[in-house]
Design an enzyme around this catalytic site. Structure first.
Site, PDB file in Angstrom:
ATOM      1  N   TYR A   1       0.825  -1.202   0.000  1.00  0.00           N
ATOM      2  CA  TYR A   1       0.000   0.000   0.000  1.00  0.00           C
ATOM      3  C   TYR A   1       0.859   1.251   0.000  1.00  0.00           C
ATOM      4  CZ  TYR A   1       1.196   0.606   4.904  1.00  0.00           C
ATOM      5  OH  TYR A   1       1.893   0.793   6.073  1.00  0.00           O
TER       6      TYR A   1
ATOM      7  N   PHE B   1       2.569   9.471   3.381  1.00  0.00           N
ATOM      8  CA  PHE B   1       2.886   9.377   4.809  1.00  0.00           C
ATOM      9  C   PHE B   1       3.264   7.970   5.232  1.00  0.00           C
ATOM     10  CE2 PHE B   1      -1.720   8.901   4.516  1.00  0.00           C
ATOM     11  CZ  PHE B   1      -1.943   7.747   5.256  1.00  0.00           C
ATOM     12  N   ASP B   2       2.957   6.967   4.398  1.00  0.00           N
ATOM     13  CA  ASP B   2       3.334   5.598   4.724  1.00  0.00           C
ATOM     14  C   ASP B   2       3.268   4.759   3.451  1.00  0.00           C
ATOM     15  OD1 ASP B   2       4.116   3.412   6.230  1.00  0.00           O
ATOM     16  OD2 ASP B   2       2.173   3.117   7.196  1.00  0.00           O
TER      17      ASP B   2
END
Length: 188
Positions: free
Chosen positions: A39, A50-51
């Site tokens: 993801y 952000f990730d």
């Protein structure tokens, strides 16, 4: 690729398919609740990632319905098939809410995730063969129901044909009697 689909009915989780899975691909189920995903999470206001699992090519694994991920992910992953890639727009009430997740995610943030479902598996203690056996049992039940329905339909068709044949015989007898009533009289 795909049109936007409102998975929650309130706009809380919106799905757009980026790459479709094969039609016969597996989906997470009660028996296959462990999911492996790639993801990337993005803040749409800034476009900031952000990730992600893409930087180190890792796979993130979790069990659906256990509260180990945001609510939007539980909703989203239940709609996916293995090898599918989809983009999900997740409103704060299905993500981190008014608290956010400092320092990366501000309060009341809508999040966008591009998720690939890599695999779904049985939970520990369950075997793949027991799940396969259950799937095979369900397929056999489905096949038996279809055969029973086809047999019922065939019986119904035969009854209707028999009724039609009986009605035709009765009609023929009635017409024969009508024909005998006209003319010189009954033959003996």
């Amino acid at each position: 690729m795909g049109d936007a689909i409102d998975l929650t009915g309130d706009g809380g989780v919106i799905k757009s398919i980026v790459r479709r899975a094969r039609p016969d691909a597996m989906s997470p189920t009660e028996n296959l609740p462990l999911v492996d995903v790639h993801y990337e999470g993005i803040l749409p206001e800034t476009g900031e990632v952000f990730d992600t699992t893409h930087e180190d090519n890792t796979v993130f694994t979790f069990e659906l319905g256990k509260g180990s991920v945001i609510k939007g992910w539980d909703v989203a992953l239940r709609t996916m098939k293995v090898e599918e890639i989809a983009k999900f727009t997740i409103k704060p009430e299905y993500a981190y809410g008014s608290a956010g997740s400092p320092p990366d995610i501000p309060p009341d943030a809508t999040l966008v995730f591009e998720i690939e479902l890599v695999a779904c598996r049985p939970r520990k203690g369950s075997s793949v063969s027991s799940v396969s056996d259950e799937l095979a049992r369900l397929e056999e039940l489905k096949r038996q129901r279809e055969m029973a329905a086809a047999a019922k339909e065939e019986e119904k068709k035969k009854r209707e044909e028999a009724k039609a044949a009986a009605a035709a015989r009765i009609q023929a007898k009635l017409e024969a009697k009508k024909g005998q009533g006209k003319g010189k009289g009954k033959a003996k």
